[in-house]
Enzyme design. Structure first.
Site, PDB file in Angstrom:
ATOM      1  N   TYR A 188      47.953  40.091  40.509  1.00  8.59           N
ATOM      2  CA  TYR A 188      47.525  38.477  39.447  1.00  8.59           C
ATOM      3  C   TYR A 188      45.599  38.753  39.829  1.00  8.59           C
ATOM      4  O   TYR A 188      45.483  39.181  41.360  1.00  8.59           O
ATOM      5  CB  TYR A 188      48.331  37.231  39.790  1.00  8.59           C
ATOM      6  CG  TYR A 188      49.311  37.132  39.821  1.00  8.59           C
ATOM      7  CD1 TYR A 188      50.442  37.872  40.257  1.00  8.59           C
ATOM      8  CD2 TYR A 188      50.154  36.413  38.770  1.00  8.59           C
ATOM      9  CE1 TYR A 188      51.617  37.772  39.348  1.00  8.59           C
ATOM     10  CE2 TYR A 188      50.958  35.945  38.203  1.00  8.59           C
ATOM     11  CZ  TYR A 188      52.495  36.570  38.170  1.00  8.59           C
ATOM     12  OH  TYR A 188      53.254  36.404  38.304  1.00  8.59           O
ATOM     13  N   GLU A 189      44.605  37.842  38.850  1.00  8.24           N
ATOM     14  CA  GLU A 189      43.669  38.142  38.637  1.00  8.24           C
ATOM     15  C   GLU A 189      43.066  37.927  40.025  1.00  8.24           C
ATOM     16  O   GLU A 189      41.879  37.741  40.237  1.00  8.24           O
ATOM     17  CB  GLU A 189      42.853  38.495  37.567  1.00  8.24           C
ATOM     18  CG  GLU A 189      43.393  36.971  37.230  1.00  8.24           C
ATOM     19  CD  GLU A 189      42.568  36.589  35.667  1.00  8.24           C
ATOM     20  OE1 GLU A 189      42.492  37.633  34.758  1.00  8.24           O
ATOM     21  OE2 GLU A 189      42.937  35.271  34.818  1.00  8.24           O
ATOM     22  N   SER A 190      43.953  36.780  40.620  1.00 11.89           N
ATOM     23  CA  SER A 190      43.233  36.291  41.554  1.00 11.89           C
ATOM     24  C   SER A 190      43.370  37.013  43.251  1.00 11.89           C
ATOM     25  O   SER A 190      42.748  36.619  43.772  1.00 11.89           O
ATOM     26  CB  SER A 190      44.095  34.909  41.506  1.00 11.89           C
ATOM     27  OG  SER A 190      45.040  35.275  42.276  1.00 11.89           O
TER      28      SER A 190
END
Lengths: 261, 289
Positions: free
Chosen positions: A51-53
């Site tokens: 995930y882009e986190s």
């Protein structure tokens, strides 16, 4: 046994099946997240979800509401910073599949997630914006798009181009400098569209069970190309449906509880 | 010397945040400095340029309360819920004041903070390919690689006047340890002229493992102990994200009147964030009962 399912469930199952076991997948929130986790919980236990986190190799028990829920962090192999995820992983070509949703798609798989109607300075409906999508669409090895089909979302002309598909078709993507190959499929609640190998125009190649070609054409804002050999998407299995429904039930229960009280 | 880093949040905001400043409250979903945002609202700071990759509820509140003239961002929404209504009202209808925007992508903003922290004038990335933003944001430009000739996107460094973060822990010197999803916080801090950090707790020694994300005390302007200062965002190891509140915010913020009433009761009429949390907890208990 008589199995019934919703159009949303068919879409999520069909999208999940496109993810191969062991690949590295950059996951967008919402429909892509549900499909990617369904894949992980069924045929692709070794899929690496990112995930882009900055959570690498995460295995959430419930679907995250936000892209950075603590669930994603707790269940990750490791957590890296935003510069690292976007530069060392995505831009460097270490992501096999980018999994995206959008508000609008055109016949070449270009996406809009910025605004609908009006113009940029005076939008009728301002959307959150593209976030990580422009570079995911350009740099992931391939892109899967999951989106409900309708004339308002499958449009002749995007109001704004947020993320690149095949530009104006043909070899225009190759000339753009994008390092990834582009969209390999658009999975909807009605069927599956894949790009023509030469023109790159999205073509209906699979119909979900019980859906007619006319329904899909009526839900598309451009004259839709239909493959001569049209497949029928295999219906969801009892196992796929039960895993997906369990996942949604766990998610609903988790998100309805306040964490303060 | 380092002891002077510790101060009440109200004092830190009074000393280090000025009208007209560019201010970055960072934290990618995790560790969002809500308490500090509320203090800025309470002190009625004005004409700020707000910088944040993912403006969500805290910037919705600051924009709706009239703190901001401009927003620099790459994704603006209530994650998993929908629009941030006060942002849209400001951008689309200039309420309570006009809001200019400068929009990028996540990859670009992460690189802009890196360039800022490095005190380089700009960042390059293979970005915005096929994206329409460069037509509207003229700070997204192109540069040619002097070695290969490749055309790359160029974006300016971000150097906020003030960066504000929330973190789990500070030691007695004011060294700060950030754990969990770290976003671009380290870069945003080191890019800034002044840094304020709110923390869950102060400890004697951090006892952090090697390679932990540490902000050295001598890079910071102020450290303020504010337990639960990231609520409704979360602090890994301390408390989870209050998803129910994030969902409830949608209805609170949809209309101007209900938004102003909520802000007045929970932010303007309280002394500090602890009181805000008490009010929210009491309301949620009533709802559960």
């Amino acid at each position: 046994m008589n199995i019934t399912w919703t159009a949303d469930e068919m879409m999520t199952v069909a999208a999940a099946r496109r993810l191969g076991n062991g690949i590295a997948c950059f996951v967008g929130i919402g429909l892509p997240s549900a499909a990617a986790n369904l894949a992980r919980l069924t045929h692709a236990p070794e899929v690496v979800l990112i995930y882009e986190s900055g959570t690498l190799g995460t295995r959430p028990d419930v679907l995250p509401l936000s892209i950075g829920d603590d669930e994603l962090a707790e269940k990750a192999d490791s957590i890296v910073s935003m510069p690292e995820i976007f530069r060392y992983y995505l831009q460097a070509g270490r992501i096999d599949v980018g999994f995206l949703g959008a508000a609008q798609v055109d016949r070449y798989g270009n996406l809009n997630s910025t605004f609908i109607g009006g113009d940029y300075e005076h939008p009728a409906t301002r959307l959150p914006g593209a976030g990580g999508a422009p570079e995911i669409a350009a740099s992931a090895g391939e892109v899967l798009i999951v989106l409900k089909q309708g004339k308002r979302s499958f449009v002749e002309q995007l109001d704004f181009m947020s993320s690149a598909g095949y530009f104006s078709g043909g070899d225009s993507r190759e000339k753009s400098g994008a390092t990834g190959r582009g969209p390999s499929a658009v999975i909807t609640d009605l069927g599956i569209l894949t790009p023509d190998p030469v023109s790159r125009e999205l073509t209906l190649t699979s119909l979900h069970p019980g859906i007619s070609v006319e329904q899909v054409i009526a839900a598309t804002g451009w004259p839709l190309q239909v493959a001569a050999q049209l497949d029928t998407t295999p219906p969801p299995t009892a196992h796929e449906l039960s895993v997906l429904r369990d996942l949604h039930a766990r998610t609903r229960a988790a998100h309805s509880q306040s964490k303060l009280a | 010397m380092s002891q002077s880093l510790f101060m009440p949040l109200a004092e830190a905001v009074r000393h280090f945040v000025h009208d007209g400043d560019s201010v970055a409250l960072e934290g990618f979903t995790h560790l969002i400095p809500f308490a500090a945002g509320h203090e800025i609202i309470r002190q009625e700071k004005r004409h700020l340029t707000l910088i944040r990759m993912t403006p969500d509820i805290i910037y919705d509140q600051m924009i709706g309360m009239g703190c901001a003239d401009k927003l620099v961002f790459s994704w603006g929404g209530n994650p998993g819920v929908g629009s941030i209504h006060r942002f849209r009202d400001a951008y689309e209808h200039s309420w309570p004041r006009p809001l200019a925007i400068e929009e990028y992508s996540h990859a670009a903003m992460a690189a802009m903070y890196q360039a800022g922290a490095s005190r380089l004038p700009f960042a390059t990335l293979r970005g915005f390919i096929g994206n329409d933003l460069p037509q509207y944001n003229h700070n997204i430009r192109q540069v040619e690689c002097p070695f290969s000739g490749e055309r790359l996107a160029a974006v300016p460094a971000l150097n906020p006047d003030v960066t504000i973060l929330h973190a789990q822990r500070a030691d007695r010197h004011g060294n700060v340890w950030i754990k969990g999803i770290v976003g671009a916080q380290k870069e945003a801090a080191l890019a800034a002229k002044r840094v304020i950090v709110t923390v869950e707790e102060q400890v004697d020694e951090l006892e952090a493992p090697l390679n932990a994300v540490i902000l050295p005390h001598w890079t910071l302007a102020a450290v303020c102990v504010v337990p639960r200062g990231a609520h409704p965002s979360y602090a890994h190891g301390h408390y989870s994200r209050d998803n129910a509140f994030c969902i409830a915010w949608d209805a609170i913020s949809r209309e101007r009147d209900s938004f102003l009433a909520w802000m007045d009761r929970h932010v303007m009429q309280v002394r500090d964030f602890a009181e805000t949390l008490q009010l929210i907890t009491a309301a949620q208990r009533t709802e559960l009962a």
